[in-house]
Design a protein around this motif. Structure first.
Motif, PDB file in Angstrom:
ATOM      1  N   UNK A 194       0.586  -1.228   0.030  1.00  0.00           N
ATOM      2  CA  UNK A 194      -0.140   0.114  -0.444  1.00  0.00           C
ATOM      3  C   UNK A 194       0.729   1.463   0.237  1.00  0.00           C
ATOM      4  N   UNK A 195       0.660   2.224  -1.091  1.00  0.00           N
ATOM      5  CA  UNK A 195       1.089   3.447  -0.630  1.00  0.00           C
ATOM      6  C   UNK A 195       1.026   3.779   0.320  1.00  0.00           C
ATOM      7  N   UNK A 196       2.347   4.612   1.261  1.00  0.00           N
ATOM      8  CA  UNK A 196       2.120   5.880   1.924  1.00  0.00           C
ATOM      9  C   UNK A 196       2.505   6.837   2.386  1.00  0.00           C
ATOM     10  N   UNK A 197       1.980   7.428   2.424  1.00  0.00           N
ATOM     11  CA  UNK A 197       2.739   9.420   2.278  1.00  0.00           C
ATOM     12  C   UNK A 197       4.294   9.342   3.732  1.00  0.00           C
ATOM     13  N   UNK A 198       3.584   8.580   4.527  1.00  0.00           N
ATOM     14  CA  UNK A 198       4.784   8.870   5.807  1.00  0.00           C
ATOM     15  C   UNK A 198       5.633   7.704   6.451  1.00  0.00           C
ATOM     16  N   UNK A 199       6.156   7.350   7.025  1.00  0.00           N
ATOM     17  CA  UNK A 199       6.530   6.125   7.603  1.00  0.00           C
ATOM     18  C   UNK A 199       6.058   5.577   6.526  1.00  0.00           C
ATOM     19  N   UNK A 200       7.272   5.077   5.303  1.00  0.00           N
ATOM     20  CA  UNK A 200       7.092   3.934   4.588  1.00  0.00           C
ATOM     21  C   UNK A 200       7.899   2.704   5.117  1.00  0.00           C
ATOM     22  N   UNK A 201       8.684   2.992   6.169  1.00  0.00           N
ATOM     23  CA  UNK A 201       9.338   1.883   6.733  1.00  0.00           C
ATOM     24  C   UNK A 201       8.512   0.891   7.526  1.00  0.00           C
ATOM     25  N   UNK A 202       7.019   1.333   7.952  1.00  0.00           N
ATOM     26  CA  UNK A 202       6.346   0.348   8.367  1.00  0.00           C
ATOM     27  C   UNK A 202       5.592  -0.487   7.113  1.00  0.00           C
ATOM     28  N   UNK A 203       5.872  -0.425   6.320  1.00  0.00           N
ATOM     29  CA  UNK A 203       5.781  -1.396   4.905  1.00  0.00           C
ATOM     30  C   UNK A 203       4.429  -2.075   4.895  1.00  0.00           C
ATOM     31  N   UNK A 204       3.077  -0.665   4.847  1.00  0.00           N
ATOM     32  CA  UNK A 204       1.703  -1.866   4.982  1.00  0.00           C
ATOM     33  C   UNK A 204       1.510  -2.222   3.620  1.00  0.00           C
ATOM     34  N   UNK A 205       0.399  -2.890   3.821  1.00  0.00           N
ATOM     35  CA  UNK A 205      -0.066  -4.014   2.963  1.00  0.00           C
ATOM     36  C   UNK A 205      -1.270  -4.697   2.828  1.00  0.00           C
ATOM     37  N   UNK A 206      -1.813  -5.159   2.198  1.00  0.00           N
ATOM     38  CA  UNK A 206      -3.481  -5.435   2.494  1.00  0.00           C
ATOM     39  C   UNK A 206      -3.024  -7.186   1.930  1.00  0.00           C
ATOM     40  N   UNK A 207      -3.738  -8.224   2.927  1.00  0.00           N
ATOM     41  CA  UNK A 207      -3.445  -9.194   2.763  1.00  0.00           C
ATOM     42  C   UNK A 207      -4.529  -9.702   2.829  1.00  0.00           C
ATOM     43  N   UNK A 208      -4.897 -10.660   1.974  1.00  0.00           N
ATOM     44  CA  UNK A 208      -5.947 -11.669   0.921  1.00  0.00           C
ATOM     45  C   UNK A 208      -5.853 -13.149   1.617  1.00  0.00           C
ATOM     46  N   UNK A 209      -7.129 -13.713   1.740  1.00  0.00           N
ATOM     47  CA  UNK A 209      -6.519 -15.115   2.101  1.00  0.00           C
ATOM     48  C   UNK A 209      -7.964 -15.917   1.290  1.00  0.00           C
ATOM     49  N   UNK A 210      -8.006 -16.606   0.396  1.00  0.00           N
ATOM     50  CA  UNK A 210      -8.468 -18.056  -0.220  1.00  0.00           C
ATOM     51  C   UNK A 210      -8.373 -18.611   0.238  1.00  0.00           C
ATOM     52  N   UNK A 211      -9.196 -19.496   0.494  1.00  0.00           N
ATOM     53  CA  UNK A 211      -9.537 -20.750   1.497  1.00  0.00           C
ATOM     54  C   UNK A 211      -7.572 -21.514   1.519  1.00  0.00           C
ATOM     55  N   UNK A 212      -7.374 -20.636   2.281  1.00  0.00           N
ATOM     56  CA  UNK A 212      -5.678 -21.214   2.601  1.00  0.00           C
ATOM     57  C   UNK A 212      -5.442 -22.039   3.820  1.00  0.00           C
TER      58      UNK A 212
END
Length: 372
Positions: A194-212
């Protein structure tokens, strides 16, 4: 207020390394991560992982108390909170695994640290729901083909690089924390940056689980009643983490105020900076008070919410005034100050929102297990 560098003089050199890594991360994340490959930084990042699972522990950062850990985080955040977030480590996951996991589960989760410091994640927040743990829709099910995990998690830090993580999910009428070990070849788990303006080091993301696929032995506290694991465990995890977010916000505020101190400002502006410094010292003391209570075994849901809210409000207030207080050319030319400015508004999405913390600030402790 004590100077934490008297206890840990190595923090001077580590600050310089973080500063360089933070600047690299603006345009080359791979180089930034490589620059953080340092024994003392690895040891610092793995504070909290038990010695039996932590080959990166060094004498310099062993047996670190919670109060000193917060002071270390605050000090390094004066240089670059974003770069510090880029460090590997078990972060929020550690306490949950140690609280709910049996010895075999703990060994399995922390095994990723055996050969190199690893990244982990803790996934609660969801789209349209936020961090309201009582309303999550990610679901753990059991059928003829075994255990499966389905759902989407949002704003999850460190997940793109992670070797292990915890996912908070519904199971029938209860909640469960599930250990997940990401594999890029596994199509049932998608990880998106996910693109962020600040605190890029946090590495924010989206996780999608499909029958995991999930193994039963990877469900923490599965044999216990919900009261003893799901929501109760989350309360304990976030109670410990909120002061860490506050420490990062405080350190960033320190950096901004120090930058103002070395510039010529009008008298009225100088008085305002003085008031901000007084707020900083008061919140710093509040942080140490919370740490002392935590170390003495007290639950402090309201105080930790107040601390996190006070610290994030201070850094945002300070950042908002920078463009008005500084000379235009000075403001436009200082790239490091710009970076701190952007980071200042990003602590709000690190573990909860001000509205939630405001509610927690006035709740009785017994009623605070749901909202995070």
């Amino acid at each position: 207020m004590s100077d934490i560098t008297r206890c840990y003089p190595q923090l001077y050199a580590l600050s310089e390394r973080l500063l360089a890594a933070g600047q690299l991360a603006e345009y080359n994340l791979v180089q930034a991560i490589a620059y953080l490959d340092h024994p003392q930084l690895h040891s610092l990042a793995c504070i909290g992982i038990p010695s039996r699972f932590n080959p990166w522990e060094t004498p310099g950062f062993s047996n670190v108390s919670y109060a000193r850990h917060l002071q270390i985080i605050e000090y390094l955040s004066r240089t670059d909170a974003s770069a510090m977030m880029l460090l590997p480590g078990a972060s929020l996951s550690t306490r949950a695994v140690l609280t709910l996991g049996n010895e075999e589960q703990q060994a399995r989760f922390f095994a990723c640290f055996a050969k190199r410091p690893a990244w982990t994640f803790f996934a609660v927040t969801e789209p349209q729901i936020g961090s309201d743990a009582g309303a999550i829709s990610t679901e753990l099910t059991h059928g003829e083909q075994g255990w499966r995990l389905n759902g989407t998690k949002m704003l999850i830090g460190g997940a793109l690089l992670a070797s292990a993580g915890l996912v908070f999910a519904c199971y029938q009428h209860s909640r469960r924390l599930v250990m997940v070990f990401p594999d890029d070849t596994e199509p049932t788990l998608q990880r998106e940056s996910l693109d962020t303006v600040g605190l890029a080091g946090a590495g924010l993301s989206r996780l999608t689980f499909k029958d995991h696929c999930v193994k039963e032995e990877d469900i923490l506290g599965h044999e216990r009643r919900e009261l003893l694991q799901g929501l109760n465990a989350l309360s304990q995890v976030f109670e410990r983490h909120r002061p860490m977010v506050a420490a990062m916000a405080l350190g960033t505020a320190f950096g901004l105020l120090t930058a103002l101190d070395v510039r010529l400002l009008p008298t009225a502006a100088r008085r305002w900076v003085g008031r901000q410094w007084r707020k900083y010292h008061a919140i710093y003391q509040q942080m140490l008070t919370v740490a002392e209570g935590y170390s003495n075994g007290r639950h402090q849901y309201a105080l930790t919410s107040q601390l996190k809210r006070n610290a994030t409000r201070l850094v945002e207030e300070t950042a908002c005034q920078l463009p008005h207080l500084l000379d235009r050319d000075d403001w436009l030319d200082d790239r490091l100050l710009h970076k701190r400015y952007r980071d200042s508004f990003s602590f709000e999405y690190m573990e909860g929102t001000s509205n939630v913390h405001l509610l927690n600030s006035f709740r009785a402790p017994a009623a605070q297990g749901i909202s995070l």
